[in-house]
Design an enzyme around this catalytic site. Structure first.
Site, PDB file in Angstrom:
ATOM      1  CG  ASP A 163      -2.005   1.019   1.141  1.00  0.00           C
ATOM      2  OD1 ASP A 163      -1.680   2.201   0.886  1.00  0.00           O
ATOM      3  OD2 ASP A 163      -3.167   0.652   1.294  1.00  0.00           O
ATOM      4  CG  ASN A 201       4.992   7.135   1.737  1.00  0.00           C
ATOM      5  OD1 ASN A 201       5.721   7.796   2.491  1.00  0.00           O
ATOM      6  ND2 ASN A 201       3.897   6.529   2.152  1.00  0.00           N
ATOM      7  CB  THR A 220      -7.058   6.538 -20.813  1.00  0.00           C
ATOM      8  OG1 THR A 220      -6.418   7.810 -20.877  1.00  0.00           O
ATOM      9  CG2 THR A 220      -6.238   5.545 -21.615  1.00  0.00           C
ATOM     10  NE  ARG A 253     -11.926   4.911 -15.067  1.00  0.00           N
ATOM     11  CZ  ARG A 253     -10.715   4.418 -14.862  1.00  0.00           C
ATOM     12  NH1 ARG A 253     -10.299   3.362 -15.511  1.00  0.00           N
ATOM     13  NH2 ARG A 253      -9.906   5.009 -14.008  1.00  0.00           N
ATOM     14  NE  ARG A 309      14.393   5.541   0.474  1.00  0.00           N
ATOM     15  CZ  ARG A 309      13.088   5.657   0.705  1.00  0.00           C
ATOM     16  NH1 ARG A 309      12.618   6.693   1.373  1.00  0.00           N
ATOM     17  NH2 ARG A 309      12.240   4.743   0.273  1.00  0.00           N
ATOM     18  CG  LEU A 316       0.466   4.811 -13.116  1.00  0.00           C
ATOM     19  CD1 LEU A 316       0.770   3.516 -13.849  1.00  0.00           C
ATOM     20  CD2 LEU A 316      -0.315   5.725 -14.026  1.00  0.00           C
ATOM     21  CE1 TYR A 366       8.405  15.697  -1.139  1.00  0.00           C
ATOM     22  CE2 TYR A 366      10.448  14.567  -1.686  1.00  0.00           C
ATOM     23  CZ  TYR A 366       9.377  14.769  -0.829  1.00  0.00           C
ATOM     24  OH  TYR A 366       9.293  14.058   0.330  1.00  0.00           O
ATOM     25  CE1 TYR A 425      -8.516   9.932  -9.289  1.00  0.00           C
ATOM     26  CE2 TYR A 425      -9.707  11.428 -10.741  1.00  0.00           C
ATOM     27  CZ  TYR A 425      -8.749  10.444 -10.551  1.00  0.00           C
ATOM     28  OH  TYR A 425      -8.012   9.999 -11.623  1.00  0.00           O
TER      29      TYR A 425
HETATM   30  N1  NAD Z   1      -7.943   5.698 -16.897  1.00  0.00           N
HETATM   31  C1  NAD Z   1      -8.170   6.996 -16.967  1.00  0.00           C
HETATM   32  O1  NAD Z   1      -8.988   7.441 -17.806  1.00  0.00           O
HETATM   33  C2  NAD Z   1      -7.432   7.966 -16.083  1.00  0.00           C
HETATM   34  C3  NAD Z   1      -7.696   9.342 -16.257  1.00  0.00           C
HETATM   35  C4  NAD Z   1      -7.023  10.251 -15.454  1.00  0.00           C
HETATM   36  C5  NAD Z   1      -6.087   9.813 -14.534  1.00  0.00           C
HETATM   37  N2  NAD Z   1      -5.853   8.487 -14.388  1.00  0.00           N
HETATM   38  C6  NAD Z   1      -4.898   8.087 -13.347  1.00  0.00           C
HETATM   39  O2  NAD Z   1      -4.103   7.016 -13.776  1.00  0.00           O
HETATM   40  C7  NAD Z   1      -3.854   6.128 -12.681  1.00  0.00           C
HETATM   41  C8  NAD Z   1      -4.254   4.717 -13.048  1.00  0.00           C
HETATM   42  O3  NAD Z   1      -5.652   4.694 -13.323  1.00  0.00           O
HETATM   43  P1  NAD Z   1      -6.376   3.400 -13.885  1.00  0.00           P
HETATM   44  O4  NAD Z   1      -7.401   3.881 -14.830  1.00  0.00           O
HETATM   45  O5  NAD Z   1      -5.388   2.416 -14.355  1.00  0.00           O
HETATM   46  O6  NAD Z   1      -7.135   2.892 -12.585  1.00  0.00           O
HETATM   47  P2  NAD Z   1      -7.067   1.469 -11.844  1.00  0.00           P
HETATM   48  O7  NAD Z   1      -8.035   1.528 -10.728  1.00  0.00           O
HETATM   49  O8  NAD Z   1      -7.210   0.376 -12.831  1.00  0.00           O
HETATM   50  O9  NAD Z   1      -5.575   1.448 -11.304  1.00  0.00           O
HETATM   51  C9  NAD Z   1      -5.185   2.020 -10.077  1.00  0.00           C
HETATM   52  C10 NAD Z   1      -4.320   1.003  -9.375  1.00  0.00           C
HETATM   53  O10 NAD Z   1      -3.841   1.549  -8.146  1.00  0.00           O
HETATM   54  C11 NAD Z   1      -3.954   0.551  -7.144  1.00  0.00           C
HETATM   55  N3  NAD Z   1      -4.034   1.245  -5.868  1.00  0.00           N
HETATM   56  C12 NAD Z   1      -4.987   2.099  -5.430  1.00  0.00           C
HETATM   57  N4  NAD Z   1      -4.676   2.570  -4.214  1.00  0.00           N
HETATM   58  C13 NAD Z   1      -3.491   2.014  -3.879  1.00  0.00           C
HETATM   59  C14 NAD Z   1      -2.649   2.112  -2.742  1.00  0.00           C
HETATM   60  N5  NAD Z   1      -2.963   2.887  -1.686  1.00  0.00           N
HETATM   61  N6  NAD Z   1      -1.497   1.396  -2.730  1.00  0.00           N
HETATM   62  C15 NAD Z   1      -1.156   0.598  -3.766  1.00  0.00           C
HETATM   63  N7  NAD Z   1      -1.928   0.474  -4.869  1.00  0.00           N
HETATM   64  C16 NAD Z   1      -3.078   1.166  -4.918  1.00  0.00           C
HETATM   65  C17 NAD Z   1      -5.204  -0.231  -7.494  1.00  0.00           C
HETATM   66  O11 NAD Z   1      -5.259  -1.500  -6.911  1.00  0.00           O
HETATM   67  C18 NAD Z   1      -5.072  -0.288  -9.019  1.00  0.00           C
HETATM   68  O12 NAD Z   1      -4.315  -1.391  -9.425  1.00  0.00           O
HETATM   69  C19 NAD Z   1      -4.599   6.690 -11.482  1.00  0.00           C
HETATM   70  O13 NAD Z   1      -3.715   7.432 -10.702  1.00  0.00           O
HETATM   71  C20 NAD Z   1      -5.625   7.597 -12.109  1.00  0.00           C
HETATM   72  O14 NAD Z   1      -5.975   8.639 -11.253  1.00  0.00           O
HETATM   73  C21 NAD Z   1      -6.510   7.540 -15.134  1.00  0.00           C
END
Ligand code: NAD
Length: 325
Positions: free
Chosen positions: A56, A99, A175, A186, A106, A73, A159, A145
């Site tokens: 996490d 983190n 996406t 979505r 590092r 991500l 940073y 969010y």
């Molecule tokens: N898909 C889109 O259209 C879109 C648009 C804008 C931004 N994003 C950003 O891209 C990133 C990926 O999005 P996605 O569409 O693949 O979503 P997703 O939910 O498929 O992927 C997010 C991943 O993060 C993991 N996760 C969540 N909280 C966590 C934590 N505290 N520790 C470890 N893992 C954790 C989840 O298990 C998941 O595998 C996200 O940050 C999202 O905000 C995506």
């Protein structure tokens, strides 16, 4: 390169891990599987250059050996996820981002933040370029969010300013592609699921709100270009081809052969009315632009969903456009 990808079992993350491995990089994937799925990375597990850590990101993470880049991500990302896990969403954007920044620091590694078009909120300017500061309701249901990502951008820039960290921010617009979850709330996955099940496609509002949909392969190329760059951004990554939600529904109805029409429901609170990225900066700085048309990307995505559900796909040439109910 050796790249740490947080959220690597998710939709975008799993495609990114795959693309990095296929160009010869090593990948350390961190995920807590809150919305990501082990099956998304199952095919990568046999590769000796791929490592998975159940982690996490709100907990500090360390890894031995060199790290060249950290891509953050990890976050609940779809409306159903972040509204179900509001506190976890804020923590992933705040503690989680810091983190991952510390980890990059590092190792003197490049840090790339996956931010979002949601930092623009319900935009008052159209289309949206990176100069726009946004129009976000800080206490609305989407705020956990939007504000988490705004904080994530702020701490990333702090940073850079205070520690001269090598950071880059990308603002990702909608996406879509294979490995989206059918019930992630979505619009693309919802329409495809409904069409393949022979249900009417649920359109919120009158469907005149617009979105710009980017195919996942294009997005992954953009993320990799940002990993390889030394520019801080922020850069919009998305497809500027703007469509109404109703057009999207009708196109998916044609591709899937759905005859079930559209069903109209009230618009959710704070739903953005218009969305279209200006991608001139990403084009100039990263040499990136989307290549895959909406029609081609949707066909690939529909084929993937159909294969998952084993629903036979009817040929599109026999199918009229779905009529609104
Ligand atoms: N898909 C889109 O259209 C879109 C648009 C804008 C931004 N994003 C950003 O891209 C990133 C990926 O999005 P996605 O569409 O693949 O979503 P997703 O939910 O498929 O992927 C997010 C991943 O993060 C993991 N996760 C969540 N909280 C966590 C934590 N505290 N520790 C470890 N893992 C954790 C989840 O298990 C998941 O595998 C996200 O940050 C999202 O905000 C995506």
């Amino acid at each position: 390169m050796r790249v740490v990808v947080s959220g690597g079992s998710g939709f975008l993350g799993s495609h990114l891990c795959e693309a990095l491995l296929s160009r010869g990089d090593s990948v350390c994937c961190l995920d807590n599987h809150s919305s990501g799925r082990p099956v998304n990375i199952a095919h990568l597990r046999h590769d000796a250059r791929f490592a998975f850590e159940a982690w996490d990101v709100t907990e500090r993470f360390s890894v031995s050996g060199d790290v060249d880049a950290v891509v953050h991500l990890a976050s609940p990302a779809s409306p159903v996820d972040y509204q179900r896990f509001p506190l976890e969403t804020l923590a992933a954007g705040s503690k989680g981002t810091e983190n991952m920044l510390r980890l990059a620091e590092r190792h003197s590694a490049r840090f790339v933040l996956a931010s979002t078009s949601e930092v623009y909120g319900d935009p008052e300017v159209h289309p949206q370029d990176e100069e726009y500061w946004g129009h976000v309701n800080p206490i609305g249901p989407r705020s956990v969010y939007d504000e988490a990502k705004r904080f994530a951008e702020a701490v990333t820039m702090a940073y850079r300013r205070s520690l001269a960290a090598d950071v880059g921010i990308v603002r990702i617009f909608n996406t879509y592609g294979p490995r989206m979850r059918s019930y992630d709330g979505r619009v693309v996955s919802s329409f495809i699921r409904q069409a393949l099940r022979g249900e009417p496609l649920t359109v919120f509002g009158d469907g005149s709100q617009t979105r710009s949909f980017c195919y996942v392969d294009d997005m992954v190329r953009g993320l990799i270009a940002m990993i390889d760059s030394d520019r801080p951004g922020p850069f919009n990554l998305g497809n500027p081809n703007e469509r109404t939600v109703r057009e999207l529904a009708e196109l998916i109805a044609v591709i899937t052969g759905s005859h079930c029409g559209l069903r109209f429901l009230p618009l959710p609170v704070d739903d953005p009315v218009r969305r279209r990225p200006v991608v001139a900066r990403a084009r100039e700085a990263l040499g990136w632009q989307p290549r895959v048309s909406l029609e081609e990307g949707l066909r690939n995505t529909v084929d993937w969903f159909a294969a998952q559900s084993r629903t036979p796909l009817r040929p599109s040439h026999q199918s009229p456009v779905g009529r609104p109910s």
